[in-house]
Design an enzyme around this catalytic site. Structure first.
Site, PDB file in Angstrom:
ATOM      1  N   ASP A  98       0.700  -1.184  -0.133  1.00  0.00           N
ATOM      2  CA  ASP A  98      -0.025   0.050   0.242  1.00  0.00           C
ATOM      3  C   ASP A  98       0.993   1.276  -0.117  1.00  0.00           C
ATOM      4  O   ASP A  98       2.062   1.218   0.471  1.00  0.00           O
ATOM      5  CB  ASP A  98      -0.906   0.119   1.188  1.00  0.00           C
ATOM      6  CG  ASP A  98      -1.815   0.828   1.033  1.00  0.00           C
ATOM      7  OD1 ASP A  98      -3.261   0.296   0.790  1.00  0.00           O
ATOM      8  OD2 ASP A  98      -2.157   2.071   1.321  1.00  0.00           O
ATOM      9  N   ASP A 112       4.278   1.567  -4.260  1.00  0.00           N
ATOM     10  CA  ASP A 112       3.530   2.495  -5.572  1.00  0.00           C
ATOM     11  C   ASP A 112       3.141   1.819  -6.709  1.00  0.00           C
ATOM     12  O   ASP A 112       4.110   1.563  -7.329  1.00  0.00           O
ATOM     13  CB  ASP A 112       4.219   3.818  -5.687  1.00  0.00           C
ATOM     14  CG  ASP A 112       3.308   4.689  -6.586  1.00  0.00           C
ATOM     15  OD1 ASP A 112       2.488   4.485  -7.060  1.00  0.00           O
ATOM     16  OD2 ASP A 112       3.898   5.852  -6.889  1.00  0.00           O
ATOM     17  N   VAL A 113       1.916   1.222  -7.009  1.00  0.00           N
ATOM     18  CA  VAL A 113       1.721   0.585  -8.297  1.00  0.00           C
ATOM     19  C   VAL A 113       2.062   1.173  -9.406  1.00  0.00           C
ATOM     20  O   VAL A 113       1.844   0.730 -10.403  1.00  0.00           O
ATOM     21  CB  VAL A 113       0.270  -0.117  -8.278  1.00  0.00           C
ATOM     22  CG1 VAL A 113       0.132  -1.030  -6.882  1.00  0.00           C
ATOM     23  CG2 VAL A 113      -0.949   1.017  -8.122  1.00  0.00           C
ATOM     24  N   ASN A 165      -5.693  -5.345  -6.086  1.00  0.00           N
ATOM     25  CA  ASN A 165      -7.028  -4.601  -5.563  1.00  0.00           C
ATOM     26  C   ASN A 165      -6.852  -3.102  -5.471  1.00  0.00           C
ATOM     27  O   ASN A 165      -7.573  -2.442  -5.332  1.00  0.00           O
ATOM     28  CB  ASN A 165      -7.289  -5.025  -4.069  1.00  0.00           C
ATOM     29  CG  ASN A 165      -8.492  -4.162  -3.292  1.00  0.00           C
ATOM     30  OD1 ASN A 165      -9.427  -4.417  -3.791  1.00  0.00           O
ATOM     31  ND2 ASN A 165      -8.008  -3.369  -2.474  1.00  0.00           N
ATOM     32  N   TYR A 173     -13.719   5.912 -14.923  1.00  0.00           N
ATOM     33  CA  TYR A 173     -13.498   4.631 -14.193  1.00  0.00           C
ATOM     34  C   TYR A 173     -14.126   3.729 -14.834  1.00  0.00           C
ATOM     35  O   TYR A 173     -13.617   2.399 -14.627  1.00  0.00           O
ATOM     36  CB  TYR A 173     -14.392   5.182 -12.862  1.00  0.00           C
ATOM     37  CG  TYR A 173     -14.321   3.896 -11.943  1.00  0.00           C
ATOM     38  CD1 TYR A 173     -13.332   3.642 -11.139  1.00  0.00           C
ATOM     39  CD2 TYR A 173     -15.594   3.203 -11.632  1.00  0.00           C
ATOM     40  CE1 TYR A 173     -13.280   2.708 -10.083  1.00  0.00           C
ATOM     41  CE2 TYR A 173     -15.603   2.001 -10.900  1.00  0.00           C
ATOM     42  CZ  TYR A 173     -14.542   1.689 -10.059  1.00  0.00           C
ATOM     43  OH  TYR A 173     -14.263   0.746  -9.000  1.00  0.00           O
ATOM     44  N   LYS A 191     -12.196  -0.190 -15.572  1.00  0.00           N
ATOM     45  CA  LYS A 191     -12.580  -1.236 -15.060  1.00  0.00           C
ATOM     46  C   LYS A 191     -13.003  -2.461 -16.315  1.00  0.00           C
ATOM     47  O   LYS A 191     -13.029  -3.487 -16.204  1.00  0.00           O
ATOM     48  CB  LYS A 191     -13.582  -1.199 -14.163  1.00  0.00           C
ATOM     49  CG  LYS A 191     -13.295  -0.449 -12.767  1.00  0.00           C
ATOM     50  CD  LYS A 191     -12.183  -1.250 -12.064  1.00  0.00           C
ATOM     51  CE  LYS A 191     -11.979  -0.708 -10.762  1.00  0.00           C
ATOM     52  NZ  LYS A 191     -10.834  -1.456  -9.999  1.00  0.00           N
ATOM     53  N   THR A 224     -17.304   1.701   1.268  1.00  0.00           N
ATOM     54  CA  THR A 224     -16.072   1.688   1.744  1.00  0.00           C
ATOM     55  C   THR A 224     -15.457   3.094   2.144  1.00  0.00           C
ATOM     56  O   THR A 224     -16.270   4.086   1.645  1.00  0.00           O
ATOM     57  CB  THR A 224     -14.909   1.207   0.606  1.00  0.00           C
ATOM     58  OG1 THR A 224     -15.353   2.193  -0.604  1.00  0.00           O
ATOM     59  CG2 THR A 224     -15.255  -0.106  -0.110  1.00  0.00           C
TER      60      THR A 224
END
Length: 254
Positions: free
Chosen positions: A39, A55-56, A82, A147, A151, A182
């Site tokens: 994360d 950091d992705v 995720n 978004y 996805k 969330t």
């Protein structure tokens, strides 16, 4: 290994410090897995979970963290991709920088983490990748153009990865949550002119009449990661309160 037993298995969860990722990491650990969370801010992650900052959007950061986690845990059996960010607006509302940012995190983030993890997953006895996708990949939602595009790419990427790696013994699936309660959704509600009305509207568009919980999505992810789903690959599992498949008449007409 059974559905309720991940003893001896190792798992990596990106974006695992909160929300769906945190619920998934904790459930995997509760069922016996050794789990490392990646994360941007893993400071809130506590035992039995391990945590590393990553950091992705940075390939070197991802490779370093994945390698260190796999070496620390003695291999890697399960990868849960995720980490992701949201976006609001029509196709007119987000500029190029926003498009690049969301696609970089939501799509290329999966690419970076998966390619770093695949050598370990191939060496596993039954490697598994589970990607967090969304109802936005399969249903047209207002004010979610960017978004949804990200996805939709995750869904297609999941299918392609499943085809590429099935003969290497690596299964690849995704979950498609509906609107989940969330912290990110909480922030959207807080920013709405009428948070209570907005929450009610989000709940009402799901046939169950409520938001999905992070724990429900985590349970679905753990199923796909388990031996109970050993014949399941290239599949998108909806956890959306019936939002994708059901078409209910208004209650007054029922």
């Amino acid at each position: 290994m059974t559905y309720a037993d991940f003893a001896g298995r190792t798992a990596l969860v990106t974006g695992g410090a909160s929300g769906i990722g945190r619920a998934t990491a904790e459930l995997l650990a509760a069922r016996g897995a050794r789990v490392t969370v990646l994360d941007l801010d893993p400071s809130t992650v506590t035992g039995p979970l391990h945590a590393r900052r990553a950091d992705v959007t940075d390939d070197a950061s991802v490779r370093t963290a994945v390698t260190a986690a796999a070496e620390e845990m003695g291999g890697l059996d399960i990868l849960v991709n995720n980490a992701g960010i949201g976006a609001q607006g029509t196709v007119e509302d987000n500029d190029d920088a926003q498009w690049q940012r969301v696609l970089d995190v939501n799509v290329l983030g999966i690419v970076r983490t998966s390619r770093a993890a695949l050598p370990y997953l191939r060496a596993s006895t039954g490697g598994v990748i589970v990607n967090t996708c969304s109802i936005a990949a399969t249903a047209g939602l207002p004010q979610r153009a960017l978004y949804s595009a990200s996805k939709g790419a995750v869904l297609s990427l999941t299918l392609a990865m499943a085809a590429d790696h099935v003969r290497e013994g690596v299964r690849v699936n995704c979950v498609n949550p509906g609107t989940v309660d969330t912290p990110w959704v909480g922030r959207l509600l807080d920013a709405a002119p009428d948070p209570a009305a907005e929450r009610a509207a989000l709940a009402a568009r799901q046939p169950t009449g409520r938001l999905v919980t992070a724990a429900e999505v985590a349970t679905a992810i753990c199923y796909l990661a388990s031996s109970a789903a050993g014949a399941t690959t290239g599949t998108a599992l909806a956890v959306d309160g019936g939002m994708q498949g059901l078409r209910l008449r208004p209650e007054a007409d029922a």
